[in-house]
Design a protein around this motif. Structure first.
Motif, PDB file in Angstrom:
ATOM      1  N   HIS A 107      45.260  61.850  21.429  1.00  0.00           N
ATOM      2  CA  HIS A 107      44.487  62.782  20.590  1.00  0.00           C
ATOM      3  C   HIS A 107      44.667  64.111  20.828  1.00  0.00           C
ATOM      4  O   HIS A 107      44.488  65.082  19.900  1.00  0.00           O
ATOM      5  CB  HIS A 107      43.008  62.468  20.339  1.00  0.00           C
ATOM      6  CG  HIS A 107      42.135  62.737  21.527  1.00  0.00           C
ATOM      7  ND1 HIS A 107      42.243  61.922  22.505  1.00  0.00           N
ATOM      8  CD2 HIS A 107      41.421  63.859  21.816  1.00  0.00           C
ATOM      9  CE1 HIS A 107      41.532  62.589  23.589  1.00  0.00           C
ATOM     10  NE2 HIS A 107      41.131  63.736  23.092  1.00  0.00           N
ATOM     11  N   ASP A 118      41.335  66.676   9.566  1.00  0.00           N
ATOM     12  CA  ASP A 118      40.071  67.335   9.493  1.00  0.00           C
ATOM     13  C   ASP A 118      39.265  66.598  10.183  1.00  0.00           C
ATOM     14  O   ASP A 118      39.435  65.471  11.060  1.00  0.00           O
ATOM     15  CB  ASP A 118      39.806  67.370   7.907  1.00  0.00           C
ATOM     16  CG  ASP A 118      39.400  66.079   7.382  1.00  0.00           C
ATOM     17  OD1 ASP A 118      39.351  65.115   7.985  1.00  0.00           O
ATOM     18  OD2 ASP A 118      39.519  65.871   6.105  1.00  0.00           O
ATOM     19  N   GLU A 119      38.079  66.856  10.375  1.00  0.00           N
ATOM     20  CA  GLU A 119      36.975  66.378  11.489  1.00  0.00           C
ATOM     21  C   GLU A 119      37.000  64.810  11.127  1.00  0.00           C
ATOM     22  O   GLU A 119      36.854  63.892  12.089  1.00  0.00           O
ATOM     23  CB  GLU A 119      35.512  66.867  11.366  1.00  0.00           C
ATOM     24  CG  GLU A 119      34.851  66.498  12.520  1.00  0.00           C
ATOM     25  CD  GLU A 119      35.201  66.708  14.006  1.00  0.00           C
ATOM     26  OE1 GLU A 119      34.995  66.000  15.046  1.00  0.00           O
ATOM     27  OE2 GLU A 119      36.062  67.558  14.303  1.00  0.00           O
ATOM     28  N   ARG A 120      36.673  64.318   9.954  1.00  0.00           N
ATOM     29  CA  ARG A 120      36.594  62.906   9.475  1.00  0.00           C
ATOM     30  C   ARG A 120      37.678  62.361   9.699  1.00  0.00           C
ATOM     31  O   ARG A 120      37.645  61.117  10.368  1.00  0.00           O
ATOM     32  CB  ARG A 120      36.155  62.844   7.869  1.00  0.00           C
ATOM     33  CG  ARG A 120      35.902  61.630   7.358  1.00  0.00           C
ATOM     34  CD  ARG A 120      35.656  61.329   6.020  1.00  0.00           C
ATOM     35  NE  ARG A 120      35.622  60.278   5.429  1.00  0.00           N
ATOM     36  CZ  ARG A 120      36.670  59.852   4.784  1.00  0.00           C
ATOM     37  NH1 ARG A 120      38.032  60.513   4.986  1.00  0.00           N
ATOM     38  NH2 ARG A 120      36.724  58.591   4.303  1.00  0.00           N
ATOM     39  N   GLU A 121      38.914  62.810   9.418  1.00  0.00           N
ATOM     40  CA  GLU A 121      40.208  61.937   9.806  1.00  0.00           C
ATOM     41  C   GLU A 121      40.379  61.916  11.323  1.00  0.00           C
ATOM     42  O   GLU A 121      40.928  60.768  11.684  1.00  0.00           O
ATOM     43  CB  GLU A 121      41.330  62.865   9.131  1.00  0.00           C
ATOM     44  CG  GLU A 121      41.464  62.657   8.016  1.00  0.00           C
ATOM     45  CD  GLU A 121      42.349  63.727   7.078  1.00  0.00           C
ATOM     46  OE1 GLU A 121      42.957  63.365   6.091  1.00  0.00           O
ATOM     47  OE2 GLU A 121      42.753  64.601   7.837  1.00  0.00           O
ATOM     48  N   ARG A 122      39.942  63.160  12.260  1.00  0.00           N
ATOM     49  CA  ARG A 122      40.147  62.964  13.453  1.00  0.00           C
ATOM     50  C   ARG A 122      39.218  61.858  14.262  1.00  0.00           C
ATOM     51  O   ARG A 122      39.413  61.036  15.067  1.00  0.00           O
ATOM     52  CB  ARG A 122      39.731  64.376  14.009  1.00  0.00           C
ATOM     53  CG  ARG A 122      40.105  64.325  15.500  1.00  0.00           C
ATOM     54  CD  ARG A 122      39.923  65.829  16.256  1.00  0.00           C
ATOM     55  NE  ARG A 122      41.071  66.682  15.580  1.00  0.00           N
ATOM     56  CZ  ARG A 122      42.036  66.860  16.041  1.00  0.00           C
ATOM     57  NH1 ARG A 122      42.449  66.300  17.312  1.00  0.00           N
ATOM     58  NH2 ARG A 122      42.896  67.720  15.530  1.00  0.00           N
ATOM     59  N   ARG A 123      38.026  61.643  13.503  1.00  0.00           N
ATOM     60  CA  ARG A 123      37.132  60.523  14.130  1.00  0.00           C
ATOM     61  C   ARG A 123      37.652  59.235  13.759  1.00  0.00           C
ATOM     62  O   ARG A 123      37.538  58.303  14.656  1.00  0.00           O
ATOM     63  CB  ARG A 123      35.699  60.875  13.475  1.00  0.00           C
ATOM     64  CG  ARG A 123      34.687  61.989  14.067  1.00  0.00           C
ATOM     65  CD  ARG A 123      33.336  61.693  13.506  1.00  0.00           C
ATOM     66  NE  ARG A 123      33.221  61.570  12.239  1.00  0.00           N
ATOM     67  CZ  ARG A 123      32.826  62.400  11.470  1.00  0.00           C
ATOM     68  NH1 ARG A 123      32.887  63.961  12.106  1.00  0.00           N
ATOM     69  NH2 ARG A 123      32.638  62.366  10.287  1.00  0.00           N
ATOM     70  N   ARG A 124      38.121  59.090  12.543  1.00  0.00           N
ATOM     71  CA  ARG A 124      38.781  57.775  12.277  1.00  0.00           C
ATOM     72  C   ARG A 124      40.028  57.604  13.243  1.00  0.00           C
ATOM     73  O   ARG A 124      40.241  56.324  13.398  1.00  0.00           O
ATOM     74  CB  ARG A 124      39.304  57.785  10.944  1.00  0.00           C
ATOM     75  CG  ARG A 124      38.270  57.943   9.780  1.00  0.00           C
ATOM     76  CD  ARG A 124      38.524  57.865   8.419  1.00  0.00           C
ATOM     77  NE  ARG A 124      39.037  56.671   8.032  1.00  0.00           N
ATOM     78  CZ  ARG A 124      39.747  56.421   6.875  1.00  0.00           C
ATOM     79  NH1 ARG A 124      39.657  57.248   5.741  1.00  0.00           N
ATOM     80  NH2 ARG A 124      40.168  55.163   6.804  1.00  0.00           N
ATOM     81  N   TYR A 125      40.833  58.487  13.584  1.00  0.00           N
ATOM     82  CA  TYR A 125      41.831  58.397  14.556  1.00  0.00           C
ATOM     83  C   TYR A 125      41.316  57.657  15.686  1.00  0.00           C
ATOM     84  O   TYR A 125      42.005  56.803  16.577  1.00  0.00           O
ATOM     85  CB  TYR A 125      42.821  59.634  14.647  1.00  0.00           C
ATOM     86  CG  TYR A 125      43.896  59.404  15.361  1.00  0.00           C
ATOM     87  CD1 TYR A 125      45.123  58.777  14.926  1.00  0.00           C
ATOM     88  CD2 TYR A 125      43.967  59.808  16.780  1.00  0.00           C
ATOM     89  CE1 TYR A 125      46.451  58.522  15.793  1.00  0.00           C
ATOM     90  CE2 TYR A 125      45.097  59.423  17.575  1.00  0.00           C
ATOM     91  CZ  TYR A 125      46.289  59.008  16.970  1.00  0.00           C
ATOM     92  OH  TYR A 125      47.639  58.771  17.551  1.00  0.00           O
ATOM     93  N   PHE A 126      40.082  58.556  16.252  1.00  0.00           N
ATOM     94  CA  PHE A 126      39.759  58.055  17.569  1.00  0.00           C
ATOM     95  C   PHE A 126      39.031  56.593  17.411  1.00  0.00           C
ATOM     96  O   PHE A 126      39.457  55.726  18.112  1.00  0.00           O
ATOM     97  CB  PHE A 126      38.317  58.646  17.893  1.00  0.00           C
ATOM     98  CG  PHE A 126      38.697  60.265  18.288  1.00  0.00           C
ATOM     99  CD1 PHE A 126      40.104  60.913  18.607  1.00  0.00           C
ATOM    100  CD2 PHE A 126      37.777  61.199  18.517  1.00  0.00           C
ATOM    101  CE1 PHE A 126      40.219  61.766  19.065  1.00  0.00           C
ATOM    102  CE2 PHE A 126      37.934  62.622  18.572  1.00  0.00           C
ATOM    103  CZ  PHE A 126      39.204  62.812  19.074  1.00  0.00           C
ATOM    104  N   ASP A 127      38.694  56.056  16.304  1.00  0.00           N
ATOM    105  CA  ASP A 127      38.271  54.794  16.337  1.00  0.00           C
ATOM    106  C   ASP A 127      39.390  53.757  16.323  1.00  0.00           C
ATOM    107  O   ASP A 127      39.167  52.790  16.569  1.00  0.00           O
ATOM    108  CB  ASP A 127      37.178  54.636  14.852  1.00  0.00           C
ATOM    109  CG  ASP A 127      36.174  55.389  14.804  1.00  0.00           C
ATOM    110  OD1 ASP A 127      35.544  55.785  15.886  1.00  0.00           O
ATOM    111  OD2 ASP A 127      35.526  55.609  13.794  1.00  0.00           O
ATOM    112  N   ASP A 130      40.371  53.183  19.808  1.00  0.00           N
ATOM    113  CA  ASP A 130      39.424  52.548  20.535  1.00  0.00           C
ATOM    114  C   ASP A 130      39.552  51.029  19.914  1.00  0.00           C
ATOM    115  O   ASP A 130      39.817  49.971  20.704  1.00  0.00           O
ATOM    116  CB  ASP A 130      38.127  53.027  20.044  1.00  0.00           C
ATOM    117  CG  ASP A 130      37.410  54.245  21.054  1.00  0.00           C
ATOM    118  OD1 ASP A 130      38.350  54.512  21.927  1.00  0.00           O
ATOM    119  OD2 ASP A 130      36.690  54.880  20.415  1.00  0.00           O
TER     120      ASP A 130
END
Length: 215
Positions: A107, A118-127, A130
């Motif tokens: 990341h 954006d922040e939402r897409e970044r969180r989805r990439y983290f998910d 994982d």
């Protein structure tokens, strides 16, 4: 770990006058059998070395500390090489199992940054990262990080930001801190052997660099 197998007349790599620690070797024929699309040669062995003091906990490498990757051919036969005088750091011999896996850019990599998430897409990439880790490893090990992440090719699992000039380099070998191998890179970090993007299969020795990242 153990002793490297090499042809007669093998010159043990050194950093200054001190011999480097031997980390391990890989059969390129076995790599090609598991990964037919490997960019590496399909014959010979890769031998990996690094400065002795950087392979134990608490010893950060000085400026200029570096590793060495050697390609040895099997023609003429290979035999275990005795450790040279002055080599104080050795690692226990362990066999490796090559298991294909999917990897994604870290990341913090420039490849992900260029996506402009954006922040939402970044969180989805983290998910996604994982979920991929859980799918390919025991759940507890994947989530806690207790299982060492050794890796050949693919994308590196970074401890810090990308090394300088990362766009020109790709991962060759990632060695994690591993108590079973008696390897602790700085403060539980990782060692990365990188291969230049323009390297040819027969030019590995001239196209590699080693980077140590500590937590």
């Amino acid at each position: 770990g153990g002793a490297p197998c090499a042809p007669t007349g093998f010159a043990w790599p050194r950093s200054g006058i001190e011999p480097m620690a031997f980390l391990g070797q890989l059969s390129l024929a076995e790599v090609r059998a598991v990964l037919p699309e490997s960019p590496l040669s399909d014959a010979g062995w890769l031998l990996f070395f690094y400065e002795q003091d950087a392979t134990v906990h608490g010893d950060e490498p000085e400026d200029g500390a570096r590793g060495r990757v050697l390609l040895v051919e099997e023609a003429g036969g290979l035999a275990p090489v005795a450790a040279p005088a002055g080599l104080e750091r050795s690692h226990p011999e362990r066999s490796l199992a090559l298991v294909p896996e999917w990897t994604l850019p870290d990341h913090v990599s420039a490849q992900v940054e260029r996506l402009g998430l954006d922040e939402r897409e970044r969180r989805r990439y983290f998910d996604l990262c994982d979920a991929l880790a859980i799918r390919q490893a025991p759940v507890d090990a994947a989530l806690t990080g207790e299982a060492p992440q050794h890796r050949l090719l693919g994308y590196p699992a970074l401890v810090q930001d990308e090394p300088d000039g990362a766009d020109e380099w790709r991962l060759l070998l990632q060695l994690d801190s591993d108590l079973d191998l008696e390897m602790l890179w700085g403060d539980a970090g990782r060692l990365y052997f990188l291969l230049h993007a323009d390297a040819q299969p027969d030019g590995l020795e001239r196209s590699t660099r080693a980077v140590l990242q500590s937590t």
